[in-house]
Write an enzyme that holds these catalytic residues in place. Sequence first.
Site, mmCIF file in Angstrom:
data_model
loop_
_atom_site.group_PDB
_atom_site.id
_atom_site.type_symbol
_atom_site.label_atom_id
_atom_site.label_comp_id
_atom_site.label_asym_id
_atom_site.label_seq_id
_atom_site.Cartn_x
_atom_site.Cartn_y
_atom_site.Cartn_z
ATOM 1 N N ASP A 44 41.541 42.610 53.053
ATOM 2 C CA ASP A 44 40.242 43.042 52.754
ATOM 3 C C ASP A 44 39.102 42.071 53.159
ATOM 4 O OD1 ASP A 44 40.766 41.007 50.931
ATOM 5 O OD2 ASP A 44 40.201 42.316 48.978
ATOM 6 N N SER A 45 39.518 41.071 53.749
ATOM 7 C CA SER A 45 38.558 40.181 54.339
ATOM 8 C C SER A 45 37.688 40.851 55.536
ATOM 9 C CB SER A 45 39.092 38.836 55.008
ATOM 10 O OG SER A 45 40.473 39.429 55.735
ATOM 11 N N ASP A 83 46.121 45.141 52.410
ATOM 12 C CA ASP A 83 45.713 44.687 51.024
ATOM 13 C C ASP A 83 45.308 45.693 50.112
ATOM 14 O OD1 ASP A 83 45.406 42.037 50.146
ATOM 15 O OD2 ASP A 83 43.792 41.616 51.502
ATOM 16 N N LYS A 111 49.715 44.021 49.522
ATOM 17 C CA LYS A 111 49.449 42.456 49.090
ATOM 18 C C LYS A 111 48.356 42.697 47.907
ATOM 19 C CE LYS A 111 46.678 39.260 50.855
ATOM 20 N NZ LYS A 111 45.585 39.198 50.018
ATOM 21 N N GLU A 113 46.022 40.617 44.515
ATOM 22 C CA GLU A 113 45.694 39.398 44.042
ATOM 23 C C GLU A 113 45.860 39.084 42.679
ATOM 24 O OE1 GLU A 113 41.550 38.310 45.446
ATOM 25 O OE2 GLU A 113 41.996 38.990 47.354
ATOM 26 N N GLU A 177 46.218 30.533 48.500
ATOM 27 C CA GLU A 177 44.853 30.592 49.389
ATOM 28 C C GLU A 177 44.201 29.235 48.721
ATOM 29 O OE1 GLU A 177 42.634 33.845 49.891
ATOM 30 O OE2 GLU A 177 41.023 32.820 50.685
HETATM 31 O O1 KIV Z 1 42.006 39.530 52.964
HETATM 32 C C1 KIV Z 1 42.525 38.710 53.641
HETATM 33 O O2 KIV Z 1 42.320 38.417 54.630
HETATM 34 C C2 KIV Z 1 43.579 37.870 52.887
HETATM 35 C C3 KIV Z 1 43.988 36.549 53.643
HETATM 36 C C4 KIV Z 1 43.107 35.405 53.722
HETATM 37 C C5 KIV Z 1 45.366 36.078 52.981
HETATM 38 O O3 KIV Z 1 43.865 38.104 51.735
#
Ligand code: KIV
Length: 281
Positions: A44-45, A83, A111, A113, A177
């Site tokens: 989600d970056s 994510d 993934k 958080e 992270e």
């Molecule tokens: O969203 C993302 O790119 C991430 C990585 C930094 C692990 O969660």
Amino acid sequence: MEKRTPSYIASLKGKRKIVAITAYDYPSAFYAQAAGVDIILVGDSLGMVVKGEETTLGVTLEEMVYHTRAVARAKGEALVVADMPFLSYTDPHQAVVSAGRLIRAGAEAVKLEGPRVEVIRALTAEGIPVMGHVGLTPQHYLRLGFRTQGRKWRSALKILEQAKEIEEAGAFSLVLESIPFRVARVITGNLSIPTVGIGAGPFCDGQILVFHDLLGLYPGKKPSFVREYARLGPAIEEALRAYGRDVMEGKYPTEDEGFSMKEEEYIKFMEALNGGSKENI
Ligand code: KIV
């Protein structure tokens, strides 16, 4: 190269380092697959590096589905992890529905958080592999900011506890992270699942970087832990300037860069334009 499944990734712990990278579209995923990485994370970056926003909070499930679909089209052996975006897993039921959409879009794992133990259990019970994420968790930006976590012993202990809970809940790997490398080393040594670090030093079981950071493609601030393996941003700017110069000077395109037409067709075309006359062709 053998297909990277969650259990294959888990089996790499203690054998060799895991190589992970983010990707958000077909070409970035294509090159990541071609380079032989183990994990491609549709992170989600993308809110920051693709949409140009200041945080990841504006990323929606729709957007994650769209980008996951594009990444999944670049078929290869890497494990595609998507994510779960902000507010898409507030309870186990919602999490299963959200993750289901990502899986149907082509993700092979998700993934999320924080130590969301109930959510992780519900997802794994449905057969959806989960990667955890602790330390700096950008979806908690409003409460924690973008600050390195675990610098004080109490908070280091808390992260270790969270990591153990996530492992216990059934995650197959864990992103660490932005935490001190000594804390990352202790966590890595205390888990049987592999850790994948970003800004967490050299002792993790693997590393992940954001595609645009690694390639020098993000015009914003570069985190201090990033190593740029290319500087594509300036190379792109230079190429676009050269293109602009060529267009303005009439150097692009040449006739060779266009499509030809048979002479007799051209003659007929001009005759038709001239009302059947061959004059001035
Ligand atoms: O969203 C993302 O790119 C991430 C990585 C930094 C692990 O969660």
